[in-house]
Design a protein around this motif. Structure first.
Motif, PDB file in Angstrom:
ATOM      1  N   THR A  64      -5.134  -0.160  19.827  1.00 46.61           N
ATOM      2  CA  THR A  64      -6.463  -0.556  19.056  1.00 46.61           C
ATOM      3  C   THR A  64      -6.410  -1.694  18.068  1.00 46.61           C
ATOM      4  N   MET A  65      -4.822  -2.015  18.019  1.00 48.28           N
ATOM      5  CA  MET A  65      -4.177  -3.159  16.984  1.00 48.28           C
ATOM      6  C   MET A  65      -4.900  -4.328  17.874  1.00 48.28           C
ATOM      7  N   ASP A  66      -4.252  -3.949  19.169  1.00 48.26           N
ATOM      8  CA  ASP A  66      -4.924  -5.448  20.385  1.00 48.26           C
ATOM      9  C   ASP A  66      -6.660  -5.971  19.893  1.00 48.26           C
ATOM     10  N   ASN A  67      -7.157  -4.508  19.774  1.00 44.73           N
ATOM     11  CA  ASN A  67      -8.996  -4.918  19.054  1.00 44.73           C
ATOM     12  C   ASN A  67      -9.069  -4.675  17.382  1.00 44.73           C
ATOM     13  N   ARG A  68      -8.223  -4.734  16.974  1.00 39.56           N
ATOM     14  CA  ARG A  68      -8.500  -4.902  15.417  1.00 39.56           C
ATOM     15  C   ARG A  68      -9.372  -3.669  15.241  1.00 39.56           C
ATOM     16  N   ASP A  69      -8.972  -2.605  15.590  1.00 42.71           N
ATOM     17  CA  ASP A  69      -9.884  -1.138  15.135  1.00 42.71           C
ATOM     18  C   ASP A  69      -9.345  -0.549  14.343  1.00 42.71           C
ATOM     19  N   PHE A  70      -8.603  -1.039  12.822  1.00 45.43           N
ATOM     20  CA  PHE A  70      -7.688  -0.143  11.852  1.00 45.43           C
ATOM     21  C   PHE A  70      -8.560   0.827  11.585  1.00 45.43           C
ATOM     22  N   ASN A  71     -10.022   1.186  10.947  1.00 42.30           N
ATOM     23  CA  ASN A  71     -10.026   3.044  10.622  1.00 42.30           C
ATOM     24  C   ASN A  71      -9.346   3.715  12.464  1.00 42.30           C
ATOM     25  N   GLY A  72      -9.843   3.019  13.417  1.00 43.67           N
ATOM     26  CA  GLY A  72      -9.396   4.244  14.900  1.00 43.67           C
ATOM     27  C   GLY A  72      -7.506   3.593  14.836  1.00 43.67           C
ATOM     28  N   LEU A  73      -7.089   3.035  14.033  1.00 42.33           N
ATOM     29  CA  LEU A  73      -4.742   2.929  13.752  1.00 42.33           C
ATOM     30  C   LEU A  73      -5.629   3.829  13.165  1.00 42.33           C
ATOM     31  N   ALA A  96       6.027  -0.898   3.851  1.00 41.85           N
ATOM     32  CA  ALA A  96       5.812   1.210   3.747  1.00 41.85           C
ATOM     33  C   ALA A  96       3.660   0.412   3.755  1.00 41.85           C
ATOM     34  N   ILE A  97       3.607   1.180   4.635  1.00 43.23           N
ATOM     35  CA  ILE A  97       1.332   1.114   3.961  1.00 43.23           C
ATOM     36  C   ILE A  97       1.634   2.730   4.649  1.00 43.23           C
ATOM     37  N   SER A  98       1.081   2.828   3.918  1.00 42.92           N
ATOM     38  CA  SER A  98       0.348   4.725   3.730  1.00 42.92           C
ATOM     39  C   SER A  98      -1.021   4.682   5.191  1.00 42.92           C
ATOM     40  N   ALA A  99      -1.058   5.881   5.388  1.00 41.67           N
ATOM     41  CA  ALA A  99      -2.389   6.055   6.462  1.00 41.67           C
ATOM     42  C   ALA A  99      -3.319   5.224   6.299  1.00 41.67           C
ATOM     43  N   GLY A 100      -3.704   6.005   5.298  1.00 42.12           N
ATOM     44  CA  GLY A 100      -4.700   6.209   4.206  1.00 42.12           C
ATOM     45  C   GLY A 100      -4.686   4.357   3.806  1.00 42.12           C
ATOM     46  N   SER A 101      -3.916   4.398   3.796  1.00 36.96           N
ATOM     47  CA  SER A 101      -4.254   2.253   3.609  1.00 36.96           C
ATOM     48  C   SER A 101      -3.940   1.091   4.311  1.00 36.96           C
TER      49      SER A 101
END
Length: 193
Positions: A64-73, A96-101
């Motif tokens: 997901t990181m490699d493919n910039r699928d940030f919703n999937g992340l 620190a980043i929350s899952a929702g952000s």
């Protein structure tokens, strides 16, 4: 081109540093590497099926990181999950980043990679997995990240880091409670990472 990316990444990092998204003391210092606990300590070995499920989650993270699928992340984290980006030169400088952000934050941080038609690729290795009595998994591994501009350059090492993750089963799926990226070099910014 690379210089503008560094300045852009630094600007995003400084912007985030001024926000409440930064938290102190969330990352291990150089003398606090938690690998020592994975054998003969408070953690026990996972079953082969549990190990498979944990490694599958780690692979999904890399893809997901490699493919910039940030919703999937974001979907790989429990709702209250947290992503931490550490700086070994300053244990109090922790993003620190929350899952929702996650999706929104990472979309901004990776904009320069997308604009330059570049990709970051992660190679995970040296995976240690221990299981706590409550069924939570503690994971330590090494990641090597390369950056390549499609059709222009060969892949070049960007950075290496340790990743520390706390993982639990959420329904039928393994998900991150926390994921901490701790680069070996101080000053690595949370962009393209």
């Amino acid at each position: 081109m690379k210089t503008s990316g560094i300045f852009g990444a630094a600007a995003v990092f400084l912007l985030l540093a001024a926000s409440p998204a930064f938290a102190a003391n969330e990352c291990p210092g150089a003398s606090q590497m938690p690998w020592r606990d994975y054998r003969g300590g408070s953690l026990v070995a996972p079953t082969p099926e549990e190990r498979h499920d944990v490694i599958d989650l780690l692979s999904q993270y890399a893809w997901t990181m490699d493919n910039r699928d940030f919703n999937g992340l974001a979907a790989l984290f429990v709702d209250t999950g947290q992503y931490f980006h550490c700086d070994p030169g300053d244990v109090n400088a922790v993003l620190a980043i929350s899952a929702g952000s996650l999706a929104k934050q990472f979309q901004t941080m990776f904009a320069n990679l997308a604009a330059t038609n570049s990709i970051a690729t992660r190679l995970l290795s040296n995976i240690l997995i221990g299981k706590r009595e409550d069924g939570t998994f503690e994971v330590a591994l090494t990641v090597q990240v390369t950056i390549q501009t499609i059709g222009v350059s060969a892949a070049q090492l960007d950075y290496m880091a340790k990743i520390y993750a706390t993982i639990n089963k959420d329904g039928e799926l393994m998900k991150f409670l926390t994921l901490k990226v701790a680069p070996f070099q101080s000053g690595i910014q949370a962009s393209a990472r």
